[in-house]
Scaffold this motif. Structure first.
Motif, PDB file in Angstrom:
ATOM      1  N   MET A 137      38.110  43.620  38.590  1.00 32.60           N
ATOM      2  CA  MET A 137      39.018  43.357  37.469  1.00 32.60           C
ATOM      3  C   MET A 137      40.028  44.487  37.292  1.00 32.60           C
ATOM      4  SD  MET A 137      36.686  41.410  34.597  1.00 32.60           S
ATOM      5  CE  MET A 137      35.553  42.757  34.382  1.00 32.60           C
ATOM      6  N   PHE A 138      39.579  45.729  37.469  1.00 32.10           N
ATOM      7  CA  PHE A 138      40.489  46.869  37.351  1.00 32.10           C
ATOM      8  C   PHE A 138      41.623  46.727  38.362  1.00 32.10           C
ATOM      9  CE2 PHE A 138      42.128  51.077  37.989  1.00 32.10           C
ATOM     10  CZ  PHE A 138      42.084  51.655  36.735  1.00 32.10           C
ATOM     11  N   ASP A 139      41.252  46.464  39.609  1.00 41.57           N
ATOM     12  CA  ASP A 139      42.256  46.318  40.660  1.00 41.57           C
ATOM     13  C   ASP A 139      43.185  45.145  40.370  1.00 41.57           C
ATOM     14  OD1 ASP A 139      43.380  46.864  43.366  1.00 41.57           O
ATOM     15  OD2 ASP A 139      42.525  44.883  43.787  1.00 41.57           O
ATOM     16  N   TYR A 140      42.617  44.016  39.959  1.00 34.97           N
ATOM     17  CA  TYR A 140      43.422  42.823  39.713  1.00 34.97           C
ATOM     18  C   TYR A 140      44.379  43.010  38.536  1.00 34.97           C
ATOM     19  CZ  TYR A 140      44.803  38.002  39.044  1.00 34.97           C
ATOM     20  OH  TYR A 140      45.545  36.866  38.912  1.00 34.97           O
ATOM     21  N   VAL A 141      43.908  43.591  37.462  1.00 37.65           N
ATOM     22  CA  VAL A 141      44.741  43.751  36.263  1.00 37.65           C
ATOM     23  C   VAL A 141      45.871  44.746  36.509  1.00 37.65           C
ATOM     24  CG1 VAL A 141      44.721  44.554  33.852  1.00 37.65           C
ATOM     25  CG2 VAL A 141      42.931  43.021  34.677  1.00 37.65           C
ATOM     26  N   MET A 142      45.601  45.785  37.293  1.00 37.12           N
ATOM     27  CA  MET A 142      46.644  46.768  37.588  1.00 37.12           C
ATOM     28  C   MET A 142      47.608  46.277  38.669  1.00 37.12           C
ATOM     29  SD  MET A 142      46.552  49.230  35.566  1.00 37.12           S
ATOM     30  CE  MET A 142      45.687  50.506  34.705  1.00 37.12           C
TER      31      MET A 142
END
Length: 124
Positions: free
Chosen positions: A82-87
């Motif tokens: 999620m961190f990678d996707y949101v950023m």
């Protein structure tokens, strides 16, 4: 080494552990404020009535989390994804079929710091 320094160290460790739930509650409150300010406009929570579904700007958070947990059952892997996707959102990374309806979400890079985003994701 005498017993006195060991006792001081033990007391310090005990005090730190006792403070963890308070810190956790503070962190959760901050994460909820961040979610409300930056995520809730598009990703609603709770029960959504059919009338309201036409007004949604993004998939409800419970649906997003369902797909994330299905694909990444280990919590740390889910947070990392999620961190990678949101950023850095990309079509190839998308897990939800709602991409056709809502399109690609905007990057939150520069909107949320890494620390802020991690707090929100851990809360979710």
């Amino acid at each position: 080494m005498s017993g006195y320094p060991k006792k001081m160290l033990l007391n310090a460790i005990l005090a730190a552990f006792m403070a963890l739930p308070v810190y956790s509650q503070i962190r959760k409150a901050e994460a909820e404020k961040l979610y409300k300010a930056h995520c809730s406009l598009c990703h609603r929570t709770g029960i959504i009535k059919n009338v309201d579904k036409s007004r949604l700007l993004g998939p409800p958070v419970n649906e997003v989390m369902y797909h994330v947990k299905e694909r990444y059952p280990i919590r740390v892997d889910a947070i990392r994804f999620m961190f990678d996707y949101v950023m850095k959102p990309e079509v190839q990374k998308a897990l939800c079929a709602s991409m056709d309806r809502f399109g690609m979400m905007p990057s939150m890079k520069g909107v949320l710091s890494g620390k802020e985003l991690r707090a929100v994701l851990e809360m979710m």
